[in-house]
Motif scaffolding. Sequence first.
Motif, PDB file in Angstrom:
ATOM      1  N   LYS A  10     -17.591  20.507  10.777  1.00 38.92           N
ATOM      2  CA  LYS A  10     -16.373  19.833  11.185  1.00 38.92           C
ATOM      3  C   LYS A  10     -16.534  18.317  11.322  1.00 38.92           C
ATOM      4  O   LYS A  10     -15.653  17.568  10.973  1.00 38.92           O
ATOM      5  CB  LYS A  10     -15.870  20.409  12.520  1.00 38.92           C
ATOM      6  CG  LYS A  10     -15.344  21.831  12.421  1.00 38.92           C
ATOM      7  CD  LYS A  10     -13.945  21.853  11.828  1.00 38.92           C
ATOM      8  CE  LYS A  10     -13.338  23.246  11.868  1.00 38.92           C
ATOM      9  NZ  LYS A  10     -11.983  23.272  11.344  1.00 38.92           N
ATOM     10  N   THR A  62      -2.148  16.200  25.516  1.00 44.13           N
ATOM     11  CA  THR A  62      -0.847  15.583  25.797  1.00 44.13           C
ATOM     12  C   THR A  62       0.118  16.667  26.259  1.00 44.13           C
ATOM     13  O   THR A  62       0.209  17.730  25.644  1.00 44.13           O
ATOM     14  CB  THR A  62      -0.293  14.899  24.536  1.00 44.13           C
ATOM     15  OG1 THR A  62      -1.213  13.885  24.134  1.00 44.13           O
ATOM     16  CG2 THR A  62       1.067  14.270  24.806  1.00 44.13           C
ATOM     17  N   LYS A  89      -0.961  19.923  24.254  1.00 43.72           N
ATOM     18  CA  LYS A  89      -1.466  19.929  22.882  1.00 43.72           C
ATOM     19  C   LYS A  89      -2.635  18.954  22.763  1.00 43.72           C
ATOM     20  O   LYS A  89      -2.664  17.911  23.414  1.00 43.72           O
ATOM     21  CB  LYS A  89      -0.368  19.491  21.899  1.00 43.72           C
ATOM     22  CG  LYS A  89       0.696  20.517  21.633  1.00 43.72           C
ATOM     23  CD  LYS A  89       1.663  19.987  20.577  1.00 43.72           C
ATOM     24  CE  LYS A  89       2.750  21.012  20.251  1.00 43.72           C
ATOM     25  NZ  LYS A  89       3.696  20.480  19.235  1.00 43.72           N
ATOM     26  N   VAL A 144      -3.988  16.468  20.244  1.00 38.72           N
ATOM     27  CA  VAL A 144      -3.518  15.763  19.060  1.00 38.72           C
ATOM     28  C   VAL A 144      -4.707  15.332  18.205  1.00 38.72           C
ATOM     29  O   VAL A 144      -5.657  14.720  18.705  1.00 38.72           O
ATOM     30  CB  VAL A 144      -2.680  14.531  19.465  1.00 38.72           C
ATOM     31  CG1 VAL A 144      -2.171  13.808  18.227  1.00 38.72           C
ATOM     32  CG2 VAL A 144      -1.524  14.953  20.351  1.00 38.72           C
ATOM     33  N   ASP A 145      -4.659  15.657  16.923  1.00 43.12           N
ATOM     34  CA  ASP A 145      -5.697  15.269  15.959  1.00 43.12           C
ATOM     35  C   ASP A 145      -7.091  15.737  16.388  1.00 43.12           C
ATOM     36  O   ASP A 145      -8.074  14.994  16.256  1.00 43.12           O
ATOM     37  CB  ASP A 145      -5.703  13.742  15.760  1.00 43.12           C
ATOM     38  CG  ASP A 145      -4.447  13.250  15.083  1.00 43.12           C
ATOM     39  OD1 ASP A 145      -4.072  12.101  15.344  1.00 43.12           O
ATOM     40  OD2 ASP A 145      -3.850  14.013  14.312  1.00 43.12           O
ATOM     41  N   PHE A 146      -7.176  16.954  16.913  1.00 45.86           N
ATOM     42  CA  PHE A 146      -8.472  17.515  17.260  1.00 45.86           C
ATOM     43  C   PHE A 146      -8.860  18.516  16.189  1.00 45.86           C
ATOM     44  O   PHE A 146      -8.014  19.269  15.685  1.00 45.86           O
ATOM     45  CB  PHE A 146      -8.406  18.194  18.637  1.00 45.86           C
ATOM     46  CG  PHE A 146      -9.745  18.618  19.166  1.00 45.86           C
ATOM     47  CD1 PHE A 146      -9.983  19.943  19.490  1.00 45.86           C
ATOM     48  CD2 PHE A 146     -10.781  17.699  19.335  1.00 45.86           C
ATOM     49  CE1 PHE A 146     -11.216  20.346  19.985  1.00 45.86           C
ATOM     50  CE2 PHE A 146     -12.002  18.090  19.829  1.00 45.86           C
ATOM     51  CZ  PHE A 146     -12.230  19.420  20.150  1.00 45.86           C
ATOM     52  N   ASP A 147     -10.135  18.533  15.813  1.00 45.70           N
ATOM     53  CA  ASP A 147     -10.577  19.290  14.650  1.00 45.70           C
ATOM     54  C   ASP A 147     -10.662  20.793  14.877  1.00 45.70           C
ATOM     55  O   ASP A 147     -10.811  21.555  13.923  1.00 45.70           O
ATOM     56  CB  ASP A 147     -11.944  18.783  14.166  1.00 45.70           C
ATOM     57  CG  ASP A 147     -11.856  17.383  13.591  1.00 45.70           C
ATOM     58  OD1 ASP A 147     -12.661  16.532  13.990  1.00 45.70           O
ATOM     59  OD2 ASP A 147     -10.980  17.152  12.751  1.00 45.70           O
ATOM     60  N   GLU A 159      -9.258  24.524  16.462  1.00 41.78           N
ATOM     61  CA  GLU A 159      -8.112  25.283  16.957  1.00 41.78           C
ATOM     62  C   GLU A 159      -8.508  25.922  18.287  1.00 41.78           C
ATOM     63  O   GLU A 159      -9.370  26.795  18.327  1.00 41.78           O
ATOM     64  CB  GLU A 159      -7.710  26.371  15.948  1.00 41.78           C
ATOM     65  CG  GLU A 159      -7.089  25.835  14.672  1.00 41.78           C
ATOM     66  CD  GLU A 159      -5.718  25.217  14.899  1.00 41.78           C
ATOM     67  OE1 GLU A 159      -5.068  25.599  15.898  1.00 41.78           O
ATOM     68  OE2 GLU A 159      -5.324  24.362  14.106  1.00 41.78           O
TER      69      GLU A 159
END
Length: 516
Positions: A335, A414, A439, A441-444, A446
């Motif tokens: 990742k 967020t 959420k 945001v832009d995290f690799d 799930e």
Amino acid sequence: MAGGKLTPRQKMINLMYLVFIAMLALNMSKEVLSAFGILNTKIVDSNGITDTRNESSFQQLAQKAVDQPGQFGDKKAKVEKIRAISKEFNDYLEEIKTKVTKKFPKDKEGNYPCEQMDKSDEIDNMFYIGDKESPEAKKFLGYIQGYAGKIKAIGGSSIAESEMKKIEKRFATEAVYSEKAGAKLPWLDYNYHHFPLIASVTKLSQLQADIKATESDVMTGMFQSDLVAAASLTAYQPIVVPEKTAFFQGEAVKGKIILGKFDPTLVAKSVIVNGSSVKATAGQAEFSFGAGAVGEHDITGSFNFDENGKVISLPIKGNYVVVPRPNSATISADKMNVVYRGVVNPMTISFAGVSDNNVTASAPGMTKGSKPGKYEIRPGQGTELTINVTAKLPDGKPVSDKKTFRIKGIPGPTGTIRGEMGVVKGQKSSLQVSTVGAKLVDFDFEVGLDVVGFNLKVAGQPTVVVQGNKMNAQCLSVIAKAGRGDQVTISEIKTKLSGAGSYMLPRTAPVIFEIQ
């Protein structure tokens, strides 16, 4: 009124009635003349604003032509010519207005004496000799009729066909049907013959407004064509990105194909790769350098462009592996180049030229995956994690290697309402049944997130502290008192990873709900 024998008294009454009607007509005429004057002033003011906006747009285009001459140089040259003929036309109209209003100077506020400009002599004498059009009228019509053609000749394909038709219609001078005359009249007769002077001056100001609108439309259209071209699929190229930069013999070659945008007119000011300048060509740059020593190497640098007088640098980031013989390990994170605490980090670990059953990897929190070369790591405490790898070469000799990764915590999420972030708008009834979420945001990775508490605040009312992720009775009471336009702030959101016990994430950004 006119029939039968009238008494002197009745005659006097009739005369007064006629005078009264005449006075009404006179007052209405003054009101109409004043209305034309007001309209003319507004058009002139609007023209000044449009001039300022057009100048600003042209300066932007001029700067882009300096920064990217291949893409914008020709368009700037065309716009310069269009602005030149537009200025000539506009100045000519201003000259006519100055001549015909010479006897009617403006007041301190810049307004004409509209009620005195009720005659048509100045325009009629300029545009007609008897009932025939004068040379000045022919010159005036020539300017109008030739303007659209000049625009088309200069702009060519840079001006969309639909836009060109709009410009041609704007400056059309075909004969116009007159209800009063019951026939078609020449355009000049219909618009200027026997009209009050203030009305004709207002129409001349409107012609100037049409010129300025045309300038604006042409520049806007040219920028719009660039946006359309940039969005077109023809501007993209498939780019092959391998899963890694080196593969073993017999291994499946995996990767992805992504779409990258290519602009053949865009040439960088300079390109730097690994500290050296390389030649920039249309939309790309080619590099070549020695491979260097065994191991993994970075490819760094920048694409540099001029934009609005400033240098914009786009970073170049890449890497490659040099493996002359199987004496070092290749360790790569599937990742990213760091591992995260609180989640399972997938890893691919292998030794060049060594089968997976002869490779052993170890690190705190690491377990072997179900597929060859695959591992999973759950980092513990600390800021770094070292992976040790040993392998047995075909000749039976052991080799070893290691690599250190940074350990990072999961970034703060967020907050969300109805799955939306930032400022969310809706009805009170929607908020009352909404669930507070979070959420990343832009995290690799799930990951599942659970909200276990939050604070709700409406200005002027006490803060409500909530356990869980739904509105309690206190929340509903506070929300019910809020009015339209009030903002409900949901902060101090407490979030943890789903199924990760008590592992709490850093502070969660608030979300605001604006009541409609």
